[in-house]
Motif scaffolding. Structure first.
Motif: not given
Length: 79
Positions: A8, A70, A73-74
């Motif tokens: 990520s 994303r 953040r997840a």
């Protein structure tokens, strides 16, 4: 699909890096004094091809960066 933390962050960093590199490239392309990008003040094929490359890279960098964001953040929500 769940992305790992390193993946990520890598995708997010790649998106940011892509924007930094290509903004610099476009600035240099517009200021080109060698005659490759402009001939008598008119844009050449070299200019248009490289501008298209930059635009595609902006889009891909944005998409990759958003996927990375994303993912980060997840991971923060689940931690």
């Amino acid at each position: 699909m769940k992305l790992s933390r390193p993946v990520s962050w890598f995708l997010l960093a790649f998106g940011v890096w892509s924007w930094i590199i290509w903004i610099t490239f476009v600035k240099n392309l517009v200021k080109d004094g060698s005659g490759l990008a402009f001939e008598d003040g008119d844009p050449t094929a070299y200019f248009w091809v490289h501008l298209l490359l930059a635009i595609v890279s902006f889009v891909l960098g944005t998409v990759v960066g958003i996927i990375g964001l994303r993912g980060v953040r997840a991971l923060r929500r689940t931690s």
